[in-house]
Design a protein around this motif. Structure first.
Motif, PDB file in Angstrom:
ATOM      1  N   LYS A   1       0.827  -1.203   0.000  1.00 53.12           N
ATOM      2  CA  LYS A   1       0.000   0.000   0.000  1.00 53.12           C
ATOM      3  C   LYS A   1       0.861   1.252   0.000  1.00 53.12           C
ATOM      4  O   LYS A   1       0.562   2.233  -0.705  1.00 53.12           O
ATOM      5  N   LYS A   2       1.954   1.233   0.785  1.00 57.10           N
ATOM      6  CA  LYS A   2       2.854   2.391   0.816  1.00 57.10           C
ATOM      7  C   LYS A   2       3.533   2.595  -0.541  1.00 57.10           C
ATOM      8  O   LYS A   2       3.679   3.726  -1.011  1.00 57.10           O
ATOM      9  N   LEU A   3       3.950   1.493  -1.162  1.00 55.81           N
ATOM     10  CA  LEU A   3       4.587   1.608  -2.474  1.00 55.81           C
ATOM     11  C   LEU A   3       3.607   2.123  -3.522  1.00 55.81           C
ATOM     12  O   LEU A   3       3.979   2.923  -4.392  1.00 55.81           O
ATOM     13  N   SER A   4       2.351   1.655  -3.434  1.00 53.22           N
ATOM     14  CA  SER A   4       1.339   2.146  -4.364  1.00 53.22           C
ATOM     15  C   SER A   4       1.102   3.639  -4.172  1.00 53.22           C
ATOM     16  O   SER A   4       0.988   4.400  -5.141  1.00 53.22           O
ATOM     17  N   TRP A   5       1.037   4.069  -2.925  1.00 54.94           N
ATOM     18  CA  TRP A   5       0.846   5.485  -2.631  1.00 54.94           C
ATOM     19  C   TRP A   5       2.057   6.308  -3.073  1.00 54.94           C
ATOM     20  O   TRP A   5       1.916   7.426  -3.574  1.00 54.94           O
ATOM     21  N   LEU A   6       3.249   5.719  -2.934  1.00 57.43           N
ATOM     22  CA  LEU A   6       4.465   6.428  -3.332  1.00 57.43           C
ATOM     23  C   LEU A   6       4.478   6.682  -4.838  1.00 57.43           C
ATOM     24  O   LEU A   6       4.966   7.722  -5.300  1.00 57.43           O
ATOM     25  N   ARG A   7       3.929   5.737  -5.616  1.00 57.05           N
ATOM     26  CA  ARG A   7       3.867   5.922  -7.068  1.00 57.05           C
ATOM     27  C   ARG A   7       2.924   7.068  -7.448  1.00 57.05           C
ATOM     28  O   ARG A   7       3.082   7.682  -8.504  1.00 57.05           O
ATOM     29  N   MET A   8       1.950   7.359  -6.611  1.00 56.62           N
ATOM     30  CA  MET A   8       0.990   8.427  -6.905  1.00 56.62           C
ATOM     31  C   MET A   8       1.481   9.806  -6.468  1.00 56.62           C
ATOM     32  O   MET A   8       0.938  10.817  -6.905  1.00 56.62           O
ATOM     33  N   LEU A   9       2.465   9.824  -5.572  1.00 54.48           N
ATOM     34  CA  LEU A   9       2.944  11.104  -5.047  1.00 54.48           C
ATOM     35  C   LEU A   9       3.869  11.776  -6.070  1.00 54.48           C
ATOM     36  O   LEU A   9       5.093  11.727  -5.957  1.00 54.48           O
ATOM     37  N   ARG A  10       3.255  12.411  -7.033  1.00 56.07           N
ATOM     38  CA  ARG A  10       3.999  13.103  -8.073  1.00 56.07           C
ATOM     39  C   ARG A  10       3.531  14.552  -8.123  1.00 56.07           C
ATOM     40  O   ARG A  10       2.367  14.858  -7.876  1.00 56.07           O
ATOM     41  N   THR A  11       4.449  15.436  -8.422  1.00 57.98           N
ATOM     42  CA  THR A  11       4.093  16.851  -8.523  1.00 57.98           C
ATOM     43  C   THR A  11       3.182  17.063  -9.731  1.00 57.98           C
ATOM     44  O   THR A  11       3.038  16.195 -10.601  1.00 57.98           O
ATOM     45  N   ASP A  12       2.554  18.252  -9.780  1.00 58.08           N
ATOM     46  CA  ASP A  12       1.683  18.565 -10.911  1.00 58.08           C
ATOM     47  C   ASP A  12       2.461  18.521 -12.228  1.00 58.08           C
ATOM     48  O   ASP A  12       1.934  18.060 -13.255  1.00 58.08           O
ATOM     49  N   GLU A  13       3.694  18.976 -12.201  1.00 55.84           N
ATOM     50  CA  GLU A  13       4.522  18.957 -13.414  1.00 55.84           C
ATOM     51  C   GLU A  13       4.773  17.524 -13.870  1.00 55.84           C
ATOM     52  O   GLU A  13       4.720  17.219 -15.072  1.00 55.84           O
ATOM     53  N   GLU A  14       5.052  16.643 -12.950  1.00 53.51           N
ATOM     54  CA  GLU A  14       5.288  15.237 -13.299  1.00 53.51           C
ATOM     55  C   GLU A  14       4.004  14.596 -13.835  1.00 53.51           C
ATOM     56  O   GLU A  14       4.050  13.794 -14.774  1.00 53.51           O
ATOM     57  N   SER A  15       2.855  14.941 -13.249  1.00 53.00           N
ATOM     58  CA  SER A  15       1.581  14.395 -13.726  1.00 53.00           C
ATOM     59  C   SER A  15       1.275  14.888 -15.140  1.00 53.00           C
ATOM     60  O   SER A  15       0.790  14.123 -15.983  1.00 53.00           O
ATOM     61  N   ILE A  16       1.552  16.157 -15.397  1.00 52.20           N
ATOM     62  CA  ILE A  16       1.345  16.711 -16.737  1.00 52.20           C
ATOM     63  C   ILE A  16       2.213  15.988 -17.757  1.00 52.20           C
ATOM     64  O   ILE A  16       1.778  15.647 -18.861  1.00 52.20           O
ATOM     65  N   ALA A  17       3.471  15.718 -17.370  1.00 55.99           N
ATOM     66  CA  ALA A  17       4.386  15.017 -18.275  1.00 55.99           C
ATOM     67  C   ALA A  17       3.928  13.573 -18.509  1.00 55.99           C
ATOM     68  O   ALA A  17       4.097  13.021 -19.603  1.00 55.99           O
ATOM     69  N   ASP A  18       3.347  12.930 -17.482  1.00 56.89           N
ATOM     70  CA  ASP A  18       2.925  11.530 -17.605  1.00 56.89           C
ATOM     71  C   ASP A  18       1.761  11.367 -18.577  1.00 56.89           C
ATOM     72  O   ASP A  18       1.737  10.426 -19.371  1.00 56.89           O
TER      73      ASP A  18
END
Length: 619
Positions: free
Chosen positions: A107-124
């Motif tokens: 669960k922690k690893l899954s949450w860690l994958r989601m913790l991305r900045t807005d810039e990283e989310s835009i790039a993804d």
């Protein structure tokens, strides 16, 4: 669940106590330690660990290889079996803890994958922030309009997590991550503090690191009665420099851990391993199979004496009939030999008190209950007998097993002499339901589920009566316990302070009051909430309190809720449920489970639990 456990002192001369102590501490406990070590070193251990279970018979195979080892010889065969069972149960418990820790890590690893900045989310996802916010808003509306949506932040987060793993759409994943990062809401501003997010991500990474270390380092070590493990660590610490902080912390924890004082208990799972007799002085005595040359006598209180008198009576009935009665109907089911330390500086068999822990089936105290057990045993034996008779070619061992099964069926027709007591018969439409929460720690009501009428109501104070002061004392003691645990953690000590006996006593008081309430109103069953829903209900109460205390401030609400959880009365709901299950089983009352709604008054929650349990009968 109709089994209970009682304890009594075992008295014997010094020779017998010395022999048993040396047998348990010098031979049996080292055998358990060696079995634990060999299981951990097995070539397939990593596979067992990933599967979360030990294959049947693997510990038995390892135990057989050690029977000829001179270090562990000269002990009764039952003691070898006890060591094998102890090692098996230890690793079963350890693997269950590992499985829970692995689930937390995932669960922690899954949450860690989601913790991305807005810039990283835009790039993804290749979309701008406004499109991500629009998608997140659409997702919120979708969840809130669905028929099965429950108004709870936790329920919404659960749905978001599930959909994140199921979807491959980059925009949807970015929108879900955006919602989860912002507490399931669309923030009013698009400004983001990347440093704050990076700091939070670092915190989660540290939690992942700790969970990973727990999975890698925590293997069952056994009991070190000689202090050899501490001396080895001390020698390493004085001659070497730790490689890193992790090794230094491990050394510190091992040097500060509480020393082992007593050997592993001896578990005898057959009720024929004890031979009961009456001493010339009129006391109840016993011989233990394998060391029958030594004599022990029972020391117990008046409240438990009738149990041991029944053990003696059952054994004497078996001898008088020349074993024409079956041990399947003995009141005694299994026993443990346990040493309990006391504060005196003498020889260990004089420093420690010897106790006998007995597990018994309370149904076998009465003639009517014995008849129920007899039917269960007969049905199980007949089923195994049919399966064995269907085998086309049986070995001599299997033929002997068939003869034993046939003999058991014949012996079941010779009942033991038991007092008669009518079996409790409750009304199926009357249910006593129990709700658990913050507003009222425990609430019990009796409900007629046909008319949906509440017959009576009992709060925590009403259930405990004059013992309510013990409940307040328990809360104060647990506050002190949390403080001591915090100090121990800061000092690197691997020890836990507890007052579980008071907690166990309170659980038994609650269970007794609830069962008496059910009997007074002729209830056919007791309905309990599911553990997962208890946690959801309490979290909902905390969230509501935080919203009322600090409106329009999410950060303040979060801090307030955290403080409430810290000061919350820690209660083992699983242990309480087990106590109610045990007491109800002794009285012949069945246990059902229902859904506890997260947002309602305690009495309304209990009523819904009763109605939910009744509805589950037809599913």
């Amino acid at each position: 669940m109709s089994q209970i456990t009682i304890q009594c002192r075992l008295f014997a001369d010094e020779t017998a106590r010395q022999y048993l102590w040396e047998l348990m501490s010098d031979i049996n406990t080292p055998l358990v330690n060696e079995l634990l070590r060999l299981v951990a070193l097995h070539p397939d251990f990593l596979t067992w660990r990933s599967n979360g279970r030990l294959p049947n018979g693997e510990v038995t195979k390892l135990a057989k290889t050690l029977k000829t080892d001179p270090r562990f010889s000269n002990q009764p065969a039952k003691f070898y079996i006890s060591a094998e069972k102890t090692a098996l149960y230890t690793f079963k418990s350890w693997l269950a803890i590992q499985k829970r820790t692995q689930h937390k890590l995932e669960k922690k690893l899954s949450w860690l994958r989601m913790l991305r900045t807005d810039e990283e989310s835009i790039a993804d996802c290749g979309q701008d922030l406004e499109q991500i916010r629009n998608k997140a808003q659409a997702l919120l509306l979708h969840y809130q309009s669905s028929e099965d949506f429950a108004e709870s932040d936790r329920n919404l987060r659960t749905n978001l997590y599930q959909d994140y793993d199921l979807t491959d759409n980059a925009l949807t994943r970015s929108a879900i991550a955006y919602l989860l990062r912002n507490r399931c809401e669309i923030p009013s501003t698009t400004d983001e503090d990347p440093q704050k997010l990076l700091k939070y991500r670092s915190k989660i990474e540290n939690q992942v690191k700790r969970l990973t270390q727990q999975l890698e380092n925590r293997l069952p070590q056994g009991r070190d009665l000689t202090g050899e493990r501490i001396l080895t660590t001390l020698e390493s610490a004085t001659k070497n420099v730790p490689i890193d902080n992790a090794e230094a912390s491990r050394w510190q924890s091992q040097l500060l851990e509480r020393p082992d004082l007593v050997p592993f208990p001896i578990t005898l799972e057959s009720n024929m391993d004890l031979m009961w007799f009456l001493t010339p002085a009129g006391k109840i005595g016993l011989h233990i199979g394998g060391i029958s040359e030594h004599e022990f006598t029972i020391g117990c209180g008046q409240r438990q004496l009738h149990y041991f008198q029944r053990f003696l009576s059952d054994y004497q009935t078996m001898l008088a009939s020349k074993k024409q009665h079956t041990s399947s109907l003995f009141l005694l089911r299994s026993v443990k030999l346990i040493w309990v330390p006391i504060d005196e500086k003498r020889k260990p068999w004089n420093v420690h008190l010897l106790y006998l822990s007995c597990t018994l089936d309370t149904r076998l105290l009465t003639n009517e209950g014995t008849e129920l057990v007899k039917q269960e045993v007969a049905a199980g034996t007949a089923k195994m007998l049919v399966a064995m008779r269907k085998k086309p070619a049986r070995t001599d061992t299997q033929d002997n097993y068939v003869k034993r099964l046939e003999s058991t069926l014949n012996k079941l027709e010779r009942p033991f002499d038991r007092p008669s007591k009518p079996v409790y018969r409750g009304q199926s439409n009357i249910i006593v339901a129990v709700s658990i929460g913050l507003q009222s720690s425990l609430t019990a009501i009796a409900v007629d589920v046909i008319s949906q009428q509440v017959l009576t109501y009992r709060s925590t104070r009403q259930l405990l009566g004059d013992n309510y002061l013990l409940f307040n004392r328990q809360k104060n003691l647990q506050k002190q316990q949390r403080h001591l645990n915090h100090k121990a953690q800061k000092q690197g000590q691997s020890r836990q302070f507890s007052n579980s006996e008071l907690g166990n006593h309170l659980d038994r008081l609650f269970a007794k009051a609830i069962v008496e309430l059910a009997q007074n109103y002729g209830a056919g069953s007791i309905a309990l909430p599911k553990l997962a829903q208890i946690n959801l209900s309490i979290q909902s109460e905390i969230d509501t309190m935080a919203q009322q205390k600090i409106p329009d401030c999410k950060k303040g609400q979060k801090m307030y809720a955290k403080q409430v959880r810290i000061n919350l009365h820690s209660w083992s709901y699983g242990r309480l449920s087990a106590a109610i299950l045990n007491k109800a089983g002794q009285s012949g009352i069945t246990i059902e489970y229902g859904d506890q709604p997260p947002r309602a008054s305690p009495s309304e929650q209990a009523r819904e639990i009763a109605l939910s349990a009744y509805a589950n009968r037809s599913t």
